[in-house]
Write a protein that holds these residues in place. Sequence first.
Motif, mmCIF file in Angstrom:
data_model
loop_
_atom_site.group_PDB
_atom_site.id
_atom_site.type_symbol
_atom_site.label_atom_id
_atom_site.label_comp_id
_atom_site.label_asym_id
_atom_site.label_seq_id
_atom_site.Cartn_x
_atom_site.Cartn_y
_atom_site.Cartn_z
ATOM 1 N N PRO A 248 -27.529 27.155 -155.086
ATOM 2 C CA PRO A 248 -28.562 27.387 -154.095
ATOM 3 C C PRO A 248 -29.865 27.771 -154.772
ATOM 4 O O PRO A 248 -29.863 28.461 -155.778
ATOM 5 N N ASN A 249 -30.969 27.310 -154.168
ATOM 6 C CA ASN A 249 -32.306 27.605 -154.691
ATOM 7 C C ASN A 249 -32.474 27.113 -156.126
ATOM 8 O O ASN A 249 -33.205 27.711 -156.909
ATOM 9 N N TYR A 250 -31.792 26.033 -156.474
ATOM 10 C CA TYR A 250 -31.792 25.575 -157.862
ATOM 11 C C TYR A 250 -32.849 24.504 -158.033
ATOM 12 O O TYR A 250 -32.569 23.316 -157.999
ATOM 13 N N LYS A 251 -34.109 24.930 -158.196
ATOM 14 C CA LYS A 251 -35.226 23.997 -158.283
ATOM 15 C C LYS A 251 -35.854 24.001 -159.671
ATOM 16 O O LYS A 251 -36.877 23.397 -159.889
ATOM 17 N N ASN A 252 -35.215 24.710 -160.606
ATOM 18 C CA ASN A 252 -35.861 24.902 -161.887
ATOM 19 C C ASN A 252 -35.821 23.676 -162.773
ATOM 20 O O ASN A 252 -36.643 23.517 -163.659
ATOM 21 N N GLU A 253 -34.819 22.785 -162.569
ATOM 22 C CA GLU A 253 -34.685 21.670 -163.500
ATOM 23 C C GLU A 253 -35.861 20.717 -163.423
ATOM 24 O O GLU A 253 -36.173 20.030 -164.395
ATOM 25 N N ALA A 254 -36.556 20.682 -162.298
ATOM 26 C CA ALA A 254 -37.695 19.786 -162.174
ATOM 27 C C ALA A 254 -38.882 20.256 -162.985
ATOM 28 O O ALA A 254 -39.809 19.497 -163.236
ATOM 29 N N LEU A 255 -38.837 21.499 -163.439
ATOM 30 C CA LEU A 255 -39.950 22.066 -164.188
ATOM 31 C C LEU A 255 -39.832 21.803 -165.679
ATOM 32 O O LEU A 255 -40.740 22.115 -166.427
ATOM 33 N N ILE A 256 -38.693 21.304 -166.113
ATOM 34 C CA ILE A 256 -38.455 21.142 -167.543
ATOM 35 C C ILE A 256 -38.690 19.700 -167.939
ATOM 36 O O ILE A 256 -38.112 18.781 -167.362
ATOM 37 N N CYS B 146 -32.771 28.293 -166.802
ATOM 38 C CA CYS B 146 -32.772 27.798 -165.428
ATOM 39 C C CYS B 146 -31.371 27.835 -164.824
ATOM 40 O O CYS B 146 -31.206 28.101 -163.630
ATOM 41 N N TYR B 147 -30.387 27.584 -165.648
ATOM 42 C CA TYR B 147 -28.997 27.685 -165.175
ATOM 43 C C TYR B 147 -28.681 29.115 -164.720
ATOM 44 O O TYR B 147 -28.121 29.331 -163.639
ATOM 45 N N ALA B 148 -29.056 30.100 -165.548
ATOM 46 C CA ALA B 148 -28.818 31.499 -165.188
ATOM 47 C C ALA B 148 -29.584 31.878 -163.936
ATOM 48 O O ALA B 148 -29.069 32.604 -163.071
ATOM 49 N N LYS C 276 -32.359 32.622 -158.192
ATOM 50 C CA LYS C 276 -33.759 32.893 -158.490
ATOM 51 C C LYS C 276 -34.453 31.599 -158.888
ATOM 52 O O LYS C 276 -33.810 30.585 -159.177
ATOM 53 N N THR C 277 -35.785 31.643 -158.939
ATOM 54 C CA THR C 277 -36.590 30.507 -159.367
ATOM 55 C C THR C 277 -37.581 30.983 -160.421
ATOM 56 O O THR C 277 -38.292 31.964 -160.210
ATOM 57 N N ILE C 278 -37.591 30.306 -161.561
ATOM 58 C CA ILE C 278 -38.504 30.671 -162.646
ATOM 59 C C ILE C 278 -39.826 29.952 -162.437
ATOM 60 O O ILE C 278 -39.860 28.720 -162.351
ATOM 61 N N PRO C 279 -40.949 30.672 -162.341
ATOM 62 C CA PRO C 279 -42.255 30.005 -162.205
ATOM 63 C C PRO C 279 -42.556 29.116 -163.406
ATOM 64 O O PRO C 279 -42.150 29.411 -164.538
ATOM 65 N N LEU C 280 -43.284 28.037 -163.142
ATOM 66 C CA LEU C 280 -43.619 27.082 -164.191
ATOM 67 C C LEU C 280 -44.453 27.732 -165.292
ATOM 68 O O LEU C 280 -44.304 27.407 -166.465
ATOM 69 N N SER C 281 -45.323 28.673 -164.908
ATOM 70 C CA SER C 281 -46.199 29.300 -165.900
ATOM 71 C C SER C 281 -45.399 30.076 -166.943
ATOM 72 O O SER C 281 -45.777 30.128 -168.121
#
Length: 607
Positions: free
Chosen positions: A283-291, A326-328, A334-339
């Motif tokens: 859930p809320n796993y949107k971080n992979e698009a930032l890498i 991002c996996y963690a 949680k979501t890690i900001p791109l910055s």
Amino acid sequence: MLLRRLRAIEAKQDDKFATIMDAVGEFGTFQRRLVALTFIPNILSAFFLFADIFVFTPQKPYCNTSWILAVGPNLSESERLNLTLPRAPNGSFLTCLMYLPVDWDLDSIIHFGLNRTDSCQDGWIYPEFDLVCGKEPNPEIVRNMYLAGLLTGSFLFGFITDKLGRHPSILLSLLGLIIFGFGTAFVNSFHQYLFFRFGVSQAAVGYAISSASLITEWLVGMHRAHAIILGHCFFAMGVIFLTGLAYSLPHWRLLFLVGGAPVFPLISYIWLLGDGEETGEFPNYKNEALIEGVDGEDSMPGRILPESPRWLMMKGKLKEAKQVLCYAAGVNKKTIPLSLLDKLQLPGKKVTTASILDFYSNRHLRKVTLVLCSMWFAIGCNYYMLSLRMKELGVNAHFAQVIPGMMEVPARLCCVFLLEQLKRKRSLILTFLQGALTCFLSLLLPAELKSPLVLIIVLGEFSLAATVTVFYIYTSELLPTVLRATGLGLLTLVWAAGGISSLIVVNQNIAILPVFLCCISAFVALFFCFKLPETQDQPIPDSLEHLSPESRTMSEDMSSEDMLCDDVTEEVARNTIFNATMTNMDQDSLSNLSLQSGEEEIDKQED
């Protein structure tokens, strides 16, 4: 308190990983799972390491006189022993002599008795490896093999952990516990037993080094300290578990079979720590698009506990480091900001290289390592000296293990309070000073004062258990990521050398030598310990460049000074902290806005 909090915030902002871990979640589901999976191996490591104490306890073997069963098959065991074994003056059976067989019937043997004795002709009853009647094992051989395994394992696994990574080293050490730990129950000779004990001590120290490195690099602040303290508490519980089983089980093979059975759930760690396809979505796993270079969830790591991102970063694996972060974050919802991810860059865009030679060539690292070595050597000397002193008093083996084991759990839990109030360095000095003083008293008091001596030794082991825990945390934070495991291995080697020195000195039978060794080693260690910088609320170093003596000295001076600046009032400190917090909130808001706008653009393109 406000100034200290401000300095902690500033130090945290300098540590990019600490800032990212705020976004990942400092102690979320991922970190709790990481810590929980270290508990079972810690219990088993203690079980396998100290099992020797109960394996070679005094036995009561007798000569095999089953020859009499040919003429009296219905004889009970006590009747058979009375007819075929001579007795000592105190009435006990002689363990190494037997009556020679005769060609008489049973009634003649009972009526006339047997007189001619000789050594055992057909082996023994209930002996192990035939280690009786002049063939008893020297306890020093077993102890030396255990220490040799610690020496080689600390060096070998320290190198492997820094070279190949944390989770491959953990898997290798767990495999060693399964093979050499549980497999000890099936050995057929004393030499095989020694070999398996050598292997299991290597595996246990390898797991301690690799797991401590992984926890240090995944957790931040007091969460890191609490996790290591909990791990050491479960190690102490393993000693209690061993003592209880050894007291209730009659045979050492059964002890290894029953006590070693929990190693089989460790096989699942191959999948929990290994690579594989990830099923399901976070859930809320949107971080992979930032890498950059990550196309979707299929390219994310499939292991439950990924590799240390700090280690991946130092090895130049920037993409993998971002993936595991991002996996963690996905596990923690949680979501890690791109910055923040953009700030995660290699220093100078070069891979950080380091070798064991840097402990000599790097001036600051050399000084820190020498101080740590002196402290670890002193701890090893004093700890083994107390253990040997307990054995000299003839204390029951079960009592000598279960009481210190029970005391070690609250001793390690007390470290939580000490670290919060006194920080790393002062806690280390306080606990070790108390342990060294009790060791000194135990060596001075005569053996006739058995009860006070046992109490002093237990208090000393209480203090030194807390010292080991505090120092393990302290050492992990002082060493850089590129050489953390190698440094822990070298220091464990020094600790084993301290134990070997204690054994050599005690065997000299010169009363003043143990006192001299403990006093000199403790004095030198405490003197140099004041030279170490404080690491609490400071970013842990990743590369050798982060070990700049000037920056470390400056940060220590700032953390050690009190409110001496009159121009800095409480209101100014509050405003400074508030402004810093608002700045972080604004940056996060901008990052989230950019993230949302980026997602909207992606949705438009898809439409």
